[in-house]
Design a protein around this motif. Structure first.
Motif, PDB file in Angstrom:
ATOM      1  N   THR A 134       0.848  -1.186   0.000  1.00 22.31           N
ATOM      2  CA  THR A 134       0.000   0.000   0.000  1.00 22.31           C
ATOM      3  C   THR A 134       0.887   1.241   0.000  1.00 22.31           C
ATOM      4  OG1 THR A 134      -0.136   0.384   2.399  1.00 22.31           O
ATOM      5  CG2 THR A 134      -1.620  -1.277   1.457  1.00 22.31           C
ATOM      6  N   ALA A 135       0.273   2.408  -0.136  1.00 14.17           N
ATOM      7  CA  ALA A 135       1.032   3.649  -0.028  1.00 14.17           C
ATOM      8  C   ALA A 135       1.608   3.771   1.388  1.00 14.17           C
ATOM      9  CB  ALA A 135       0.123   4.840  -0.327  1.00 14.17           C
ATOM     10  N   PRO A 136       2.734   4.468   1.548  1.00 15.68           N
ATOM     11  CA  PRO A 136       3.306   4.640   2.889  1.00 15.68           C
ATOM     12  C   PRO A 136       2.272   5.200   3.865  1.00 15.68           C
ATOM     13  CG  PRO A 136       4.822   5.443   1.228  1.00 15.68           C
ATOM     14  CD  PRO A 136       3.538   5.125   0.510  1.00 15.68           C
ATOM     15  N   GLY A 137       2.217   4.607   5.035  1.00 18.78           N
ATOM     16  CA  GLY A 137       1.240   5.021   6.027  1.00 18.78           C
ATOM     17  C   GLY A 137      -0.114   4.355   5.871  1.00 18.78           C
ATOM     18  N   ASN A 138      -0.297   3.625   4.758  1.00 18.75           N
ATOM     19  CA  ASN A 138      -1.543   2.897   4.504  1.00 18.75           C
ATOM     20  C   ASN A 138      -2.763   3.783   4.754  1.00 18.75           C
ATOM     21  OD1 ASN A 138      -3.350   0.853   3.950  1.00 18.75           O
ATOM     22  ND2 ASN A 138      -2.788  -0.441   5.692  1.00 18.75           N
ATOM     23  N   PRO A 139      -2.894   4.885   3.993  1.00 17.30           N
ATOM     24  CA  PRO A 139      -3.945   5.877   4.279  1.00 17.30           C
ATOM     25  C   PRO A 139      -5.370   5.345   4.177  1.00 17.30           C
ATOM     26  CG  PRO A 139      -2.932   6.284   2.135  1.00 17.30           C
ATOM     27  CD  PRO A 139      -2.092   5.263   2.822  1.00 17.30           C
ATOM     28  N   LEU A 140      -5.608   4.311   3.382  1.00 15.00           N
ATOM     29  CA  LEU A 140      -6.968   3.774   3.241  1.00 15.00           C
ATOM     30  C   LEU A 140      -7.239   2.623   4.219  1.00 15.00           C
ATOM     31  CD1 LEU A 140      -7.540   3.815  -0.637  1.00 15.00           C
ATOM     32  CD2 LEU A 140      -8.239   5.489   1.088  1.00 15.00           C
ATOM     33  N   GLY A 141      -6.285   2.306   5.053  1.00 10.13           N
ATOM     34  CA  GLY A 141      -6.499   1.255   6.045  1.00 10.13           C
ATOM     35  C   GLY A 141      -6.743  -0.109   5.441  1.00 10.13           C
ATOM     36  N   VAL A 142      -5.942  -0.467   4.449  1.00  7.09           N
ATOM     37  CA  VAL A 142      -6.049  -1.794   3.825  1.00  7.09           C
ATOM     38  C   VAL A 142      -5.264  -2.770   4.701  1.00  7.09           C
ATOM     39  CG1 VAL A 142      -5.590  -3.158   1.763  1.00  7.09           C
ATOM     40  CG2 VAL A 142      -6.232  -0.741   1.542  1.00  7.09           C
ATOM     41  N   ASP A 143      -5.984  -3.466   5.558  1.00  7.82           N
ATOM     42  CA  ASP A 143      -5.337  -4.309   6.567  1.00  7.82           C
ATOM     43  C   ASP A 143      -5.491  -5.804   6.323  1.00  7.82           C
ATOM     44  OD1 ASP A 143      -4.481  -2.070   8.089  1.00  7.82           O
ATOM     45  OD2 ASP A 143      -6.500  -1.891   8.936  1.00  7.82           O
ATOM     46  N   SER A 144      -6.326  -6.189   5.343  1.00  4.82           N
ATOM     47  CA  SER A 144      -6.524  -7.610   5.084  1.00  4.82           C
ATOM     48  C   SER A 144      -6.930  -7.812   3.634  1.00  4.82           C
ATOM     49  CB  SER A 144      -7.605  -8.183   6.012  1.00  4.82           C
ATOM     50  OG  SER A 144      -8.892  -7.728   5.614  1.00  4.82           O
ATOM     51  N   LEU A 145      -6.958  -9.054   3.220  1.00  8.91           N
ATOM     52  CA  LEU A 145      -7.381  -9.366   1.855  1.00  8.91           C
ATOM     53  C   LEU A 145      -8.802  -8.894   1.589  1.00  8.91           C
ATOM     54  CD1 LEU A 145      -5.930 -12.981   1.526  1.00  8.91           C
ATOM     55  CD2 LEU A 145      -5.124 -10.944   0.320  1.00  8.91           C
ATOM     56  N   HIS A 146      -9.687  -8.931   2.602  1.00  8.66           N
ATOM     57  CA  HIS A 146     -11.085  -8.544   2.418  1.00  8.66           C
ATOM     58  C   HIS A 146     -11.209  -7.062   2.050  1.00  8.66           C
ATOM     59  CE1 HIS A 146     -12.818 -12.390   3.675  1.00  8.66           C
ATOM     60  NE2 HIS A 146     -11.839 -12.443   4.558  1.00  8.66           N
ATOM     61  N   GLU A 151     -15.018  -0.887  -2.679  1.00  2.78           N
ATOM     62  CA  GLU A 151     -15.146  -0.087  -3.901  1.00  2.78           C
ATOM     63  C   GLU A 151     -14.211   1.111  -3.907  1.00  2.78           C
ATOM     64  OE1 GLU A 151     -19.174   1.006  -4.532  1.00  2.78           O
ATOM     65  OE2 GLU A 151     -19.874  -1.051  -4.890  1.00  2.78           O
ATOM     66  N   ASP A 152     -13.798   1.583  -2.731  1.00  3.97           N
ATOM     67  CA  ASP A 152     -12.941   2.767  -2.675  1.00  3.97           C
ATOM     68  C   ASP A 152     -11.457   2.430  -2.774  1.00  3.97           C
ATOM     69  OD1 ASP A 152     -12.992   1.493  -0.151  1.00  3.97           O
ATOM     70  OD2 ASP A 152     -12.311   3.335   0.834  1.00  3.97           O
ATOM     71  N   VAL A 153     -11.132   1.170  -2.965  1.00  2.00           N
ATOM     72  CA  VAL A 153      -9.727   0.746  -3.051  1.00  2.00           C
ATOM     73  C   VAL A 153      -9.420   0.291  -4.471  1.00  2.00           C
ATOM     74  CG1 VAL A 153      -7.984  -0.873  -2.205  1.00  2.00           C
ATOM     75  CG2 VAL A 153      -9.694   0.051  -0.623  1.00  2.00           C
ATOM     76  N   LYS A 154      -8.485   0.988  -5.118  1.00  4.34           N
ATOM     77  CA  LYS A 154      -8.030   0.588  -6.455  1.00  4.34           C
ATOM     78  C   LYS A 154      -6.931  -0.471  -6.293  1.00  4.34           C
ATOM     79  CE  LYS A 154      -6.912   4.722  -7.792  1.00  4.34           C
ATOM     80  NZ  LYS A 154      -6.414   5.828  -8.636  1.00  4.34           N
ATOM     81  N   VAL A 155      -7.211  -1.642  -6.831  1.00  2.51           N
ATOM     82  CA  VAL A 155      -6.312  -2.783  -6.658  1.00  2.51           C
ATOM     83  C   VAL A 155      -5.672  -3.145  -7.993  1.00  2.51           C
ATOM     84  CG1 VAL A 155      -6.136  -5.203  -5.949  1.00  2.51           C
ATOM     85  CG2 VAL A 155      -7.746  -3.658  -4.783  1.00  2.51           C
ATOM     86  N   ARG A 174      -9.241 -18.795  -1.671  1.00  4.88           N
ATOM     87  CA  ARG A 174      -9.255 -19.506  -0.394  1.00  4.88           C
ATOM     88  C   ARG A 174      -9.985 -18.702   0.676  1.00  4.88           C
ATOM     89  NH1 ARG A 174      -3.487 -20.892   1.782  1.00  4.88           N
ATOM     90  NH2 ARG A 174      -3.486 -21.997  -0.216  1.00  4.88           N
ATOM     91  N   HIS A 175      -9.866 -17.375   0.610  1.00 11.41           N
ATOM     92  CA  HIS A 175     -10.516 -16.513   1.605  1.00 11.41           C
ATOM     93  C   HIS A 175     -11.868 -15.998   1.128  1.00 11.41           C
ATOM     94  CE1 HIS A 175      -7.220 -16.040   4.598  1.00 11.41           C
ATOM     95  NE2 HIS A 175      -6.474 -16.406   3.567  1.00 11.41           N
ATOM     96  N   GLY A 176     -12.307 -16.444  -0.045  1.00  7.25           N
ATOM     97  CA  GLY A 176     -13.614 -16.043  -0.544  1.00  7.25           C
ATOM     98  C   GLY A 176     -13.703 -14.568  -0.901  1.00  7.25           C
ATOM     99  N   VAL A 177     -12.636 -13.994  -1.393  1.00 11.87           N
ATOM    100  CA  VAL A 177     -12.593 -12.567  -1.715  1.00 11.87           C
ATOM    101  C   VAL A 177     -12.643 -12.393  -3.236  1.00 11.87           C
ATOM    102  CG1 VAL A 177     -11.278 -10.425  -1.539  1.00 11.87           C
ATOM    103  CG2 VAL A 177     -11.249 -12.074   0.355  1.00 11.87           C
ATOM    104  N   THR A 178     -13.581 -11.577  -3.704  1.00 15.31           N
ATOM    105  CA  THR A 178     -13.681 -11.264  -5.127  1.00 15.31           C
ATOM    106  C   THR A 178     -13.147  -9.856  -5.363  1.00 15.31           C
ATOM    107  OG1 THR A 178     -15.622 -12.678  -5.398  1.00 15.31           O
ATOM    108  CG2 THR A 178     -15.235 -11.005  -7.092  1.00 15.31           C
ATOM    109  N   VAL A 179     -12.136  -9.752  -6.234  1.00 13.79           N
ATOM    110  CA  VAL A 179     -11.478  -8.470  -6.490  1.00 13.79           C
ATOM    111  C   VAL A 179     -11.660  -8.091  -7.957  1.00 13.79           C
ATOM    112  CG1 VAL A 179      -9.278  -7.231  -6.461  1.00 13.79           C
ATOM    113  CG2 VAL A 179      -9.777  -8.918  -4.680  1.00 13.79           C
ATOM    114  N   ARG A 180     -11.957  -6.828  -8.194  1.00 13.12           N
ATOM    115  CA  ARG A 180     -12.024  -6.296  -9.561  1.00 13.12           C
ATOM    116  C   ARG A 180     -10.856  -5.338  -9.754  1.00 13.12           C
ATOM    117  NH1 ARG A 180     -17.028  -7.053  -7.622  1.00 13.12           N
ATOM    118  NH2 ARG A 180     -18.534  -8.191  -8.919  1.00 13.12           N
ATOM    119  N   PRO A 181      -9.714  -5.854 -10.171  1.00 14.39           N
ATOM    120  CA  PRO A 181      -8.517  -5.005 -10.270  1.00 14.39           C
ATOM    121  C   PRO A 181      -8.638  -3.978 -11.389  1.00 14.39           C
ATOM    122  CG  PRO A 181      -8.091  -7.158 -11.223  1.00 14.39           C
ATOM    123  CD  PRO A 181      -9.446  -7.242 -10.591  1.00 14.39           C
ATOM    124  N   VAL A 182      -7.982  -2.844 -11.197  1.00 11.95           N
ATOM    125  CA  VAL A 182      -7.957  -1.820 -12.250  1.00 11.95           C
ATOM    126  C   VAL A 182      -7.013  -2.226 -13.368  1.00 11.95           C
ATOM    127  CG1 VAL A 182      -8.610   0.041 -10.698  1.00 11.95           C
ATOM    128  CG2 VAL A 182      -6.184  -0.514 -10.991  1.00 11.95           C
TER     129      VAL A 182
END
Length: 267
Positions: A134-146, A151-155, A174-182
């Motif tokens: 993530t960006a330094p400081g993890n400003p969006l609080g991306v703390d897990s795969l979920h 929608e507010d996280v560009k992956v 495995r964690h049941g996470v669906t991601v729509r990467p940019v």
């Protein structure tokens, strides 16, 4: 008679000259014997020219192998390593197309297994793990795969044909996470670059990529499958002896120390 010089007797050879002659007589046959037996430093040809060993390696090894290559050359005068980095699937394609190389290191065993008809037996030289960058400081609080499903996280992810992409997809499923990467990138280093440049908020990379970023990203551990890096000589290598020596050296103390410092785990 005045003005007439008496001829001087020929001088006797100096002790230094006589010693040099003796040494030359002794060493000449020994040199010939060494040459006949193929003696000399590894990689040094009979005329003293250097041997260049071409190494194709996964992009996630860029930093550590660049440093390891310099250390190897210092320990092995007469050998130069030509390093070429790309996604493992690109390396496999290059080899299939006949690109001249002596050895290959991939970021997964599946890609290496697919090259078994073109390589010798592989040796695993290191292991790795996935992490969220993530960006330094993890400003969006991306703390897990979920959080990657928000929608507010560009992956950004590696493409599915890339080892990091396969590892990442397996972990998300495995964690049941669906991601729509940019975007889906051709190498894990391209994923890292997107996050570094602010073109993505998060991406799945290797732990060692985050270490190499040196503060330009923040790493969030996610676990996942162990990533293995097998190295193998190519069957049509121009320098098979030197290629085998490089692979063997990657399992020695100096190389292992460099791998650990870069964040890799030992096999």
């Amino acid at each position: 008679m005045p003005g007439t010089r008496t001829p001087r007797a020929p001088s006797r050879p100096s002790r230094r000259v006589r010693l040099a002659a003796v040494l030359l007589a002794v060493l000449t046959p020994l040199t010939a014997l060494t040459a006949a037996c193929g003696g000399g430093a590894l990689g040094r040809t009979g005329d003293g020219a250097e041997t260049t060993v071409t190494v194709l390696a996964a992009s996630s090894l860029t930093d550590v192998l660049t440093g390891a290559g310099a250390a190897y050359e210092e320990e092995h005068p007469g050998v130069r390593l030509r390093l070429s980095f790309a996604g493992s699937q690109e390396l496999a394609a290059q080899i299939r197309q006949g690109a001249p190389a002596d050895l290959v290191v991939t970021a997964d065993t599946a890609t290496m297994d697919a090259l078994r008809d073109l390589t010798g037996p592989p040796t695993v030289i290191a292991r790795n793990r996935l992490a969220l960058a993530t960006a330094p400081g993890n400003p969006l609080g991306v703390d897990s795969l979920h959080d990657l499903a928000r929608e507010d996280v560009k992956v950004v992810l590696a493409a599915p044909e890339v080892p990091a992409g396969r590892y990442g997809q397996r972990l998300l499923e495995r964690h049941g996470v669906t991601v729509r990467p940019v975007s889906r990138e051709p190498s894990v280093r391209a994923v890292l670059s997107k996050v570094e440049l602010g073109e993505a908020d998060a991406g799945l990379v290797y732990v060692t990529d985050a270490v190499a970023a040196d503060g330009r990203v923040e790493a969030v551990p996610v676990g996942g499958p162990a990533v293995r890096y097998p190295a193998a000589p190519l069957k049509d290598a121009a320098h098979p002896r030197e290629a085998a020596a490089v692979i063997a050296w990657l399992g020695t103390g100096p190389a292992r120390r460099l791998l650990r410092e870069a964040g890799f785990q030992l096999p």
